[in-house]
Design an enzyme around this catalytic site. Structure first.
Site, PDB file in Angstrom:
ATOM      1  N   ASP A   1       0.861  -1.185   0.000  1.00  0.00           N
ATOM      2  CA  ASP A   1       0.000   0.000   0.000  1.00  0.00           C
ATOM      3  C   ASP A   1       0.897   1.234   0.000  1.00  0.00           C
ATOM      4  O   ASP A   1       1.333   1.701   1.050  1.00  0.00           O
ATOM      5  CB  ASP A   1      -0.932   0.008   1.209  1.00  0.00           C
TER       6      ASP A   1
ATOM      7  N   HIS B   1       0.402   7.997   3.883  1.00  0.00           N
ATOM      8  CA  HIS B   1       0.981   7.339   5.051  1.00  0.00           C
ATOM      9  C   HIS B   1       2.472   7.609   5.238  1.00  0.00           C
ATOM     10  O   HIS B   1       3.069   7.074   6.173  1.00  0.00           O
ATOM     11  CB  HIS B   1       0.725   5.834   4.951  1.00  0.00           C
TER      12      HIS B   1
ATOM     13  N   GLY C   1      -5.191   2.234   7.777  1.00  0.00           N
ATOM     14  CA  GLY C   1      -6.292   1.626   8.514  1.00  0.00           C
ATOM     15  C   GLY C   1      -6.142   0.116   8.593  1.00  0.00           C
ATOM     16  O   GLY C   1      -6.452  -0.493   9.622  1.00  0.00           O
TER      17      GLY C   1
END
Length: 275
Positions: A178, A183, A201
């Site tokens: 990801d 992030h 998350g």
């Protein structure tokens, strides 16, 4: 229009061949904060696989930021947040494996100021059902969709756990595929309305599932049958999660907050069912 429900809903996404090795499993466990003393998670001898590893199998090896470019959908990544995640386990994941994943856009919900994109991915091992909350894309006159609630019992929790995260947690978790700059990149995080990069998350989701397996399910990952949770707030790397668990017949109800910020919400409406 960025989202056209008439095109998107029901659209089949390209079928994918998913493959993984013990190295991928080890990396995932380390990204959740597994310690060197937890040999069942960090040593290939007698390695166990946390069921939530399923959520990263579609992104293993990905090195580009994700795109929200699907049939009938073309939206800005900075406007999107993970809204909910459900995992249903059909059979335990092997340490080394491969499978075929079939995916589709299951629904689009109109939340007024936002749209909720629901995707579903199915393999013989698991089914993933996830939602993406896209700000500014609602108001198209569609259904608001069902309200899913897993409220805890009106009593004190049976178990309360503190699960710390590390400042570098998001940097590690990105290696599972990801690569959303939200992030890691302070500038992108600011563009999305956050003071600094936030933790994935799905990293929070995995940390919480691991805590439940370790402390309630007697360390048996295969006891986890499903895990459904709503992402109710953000977690910043380095913060500590407070995991409250209510035990019931065949199920655990969980509420997860951020201990460092007066128990700000992290996960809500969370239900983990067991075999």
């Amino acid at each position: 229009m960025p989202i056209d429900p008439s095109v998107a809903v029901g659209a089949e996404l390209p079928e994918r061949q998913l493959t993984w090795t013990s190295s991928d499993v080890l990396q995932y466990h380390l990204a959740l904060g597994a310690g060197a003393e937890e040999l069942r998670y960090v040593y290939e001898r007698d390695l166990q696989v946390l069921p939530t590893f399923a959520v990263v199998t579609p992104t293993l090896g990905v090195s580009e930021p994700p795109k929200l470019d699907m049939p009938g959908i073309d939206v800005d990544l900075s406007a999107a947040l993970h809204g909910r995640q459900e995992l249903v386990v059909h059979r335990p994941l092997p340490v080394d494996g491969e499978t075929v994943a079939k995916a589709r856009i299951a629904d689009i919900h109109d939340k007024g100021t936002a749209a909720l994109i629901v995707t579903e991915t199915t393999t013989p091992y698991f089914t993933l059902r996830g939602t993406v909350f896209v700000r500014g894309e609602g108001g198209f006159g569609g259904s608001r969709g069902p309200t899913v609630r897993h409220a805890p019992p009106d009593r004190e929790p049976d178990v309360v756990l503190l699960s710390p995260t590390l400042p570098q947690q998001a940097a590690w978790y990105r290696l599972c595929g990801d690569r959303n700059p939200l992030h890691i990149d302070p500038g992108f995080a600011a563009l999305a309305g956050f003071p600094r990069p936030i933790l994935h998350g799905l990293c929070t989701y995995g940390i919480v599932a691991k805590a439940a397996v370790d402390h309630v399910l007697e360390g048996d990952p295969d006891a986890l049958a499903s895990f459904d949770a709503r992402f109710a707030g953000v977690v910043y790397p380095g913060e500590t999660l407070r995991v409250r668990i209510w035990c019931g017949p065949g199920a655990l109800t969980l509420v997860v907050t951020v201990a460092d910020r007066d128990d700000a919400p992290a996960l809500s409406d969370a239900l983990l069912t067991t075999h």
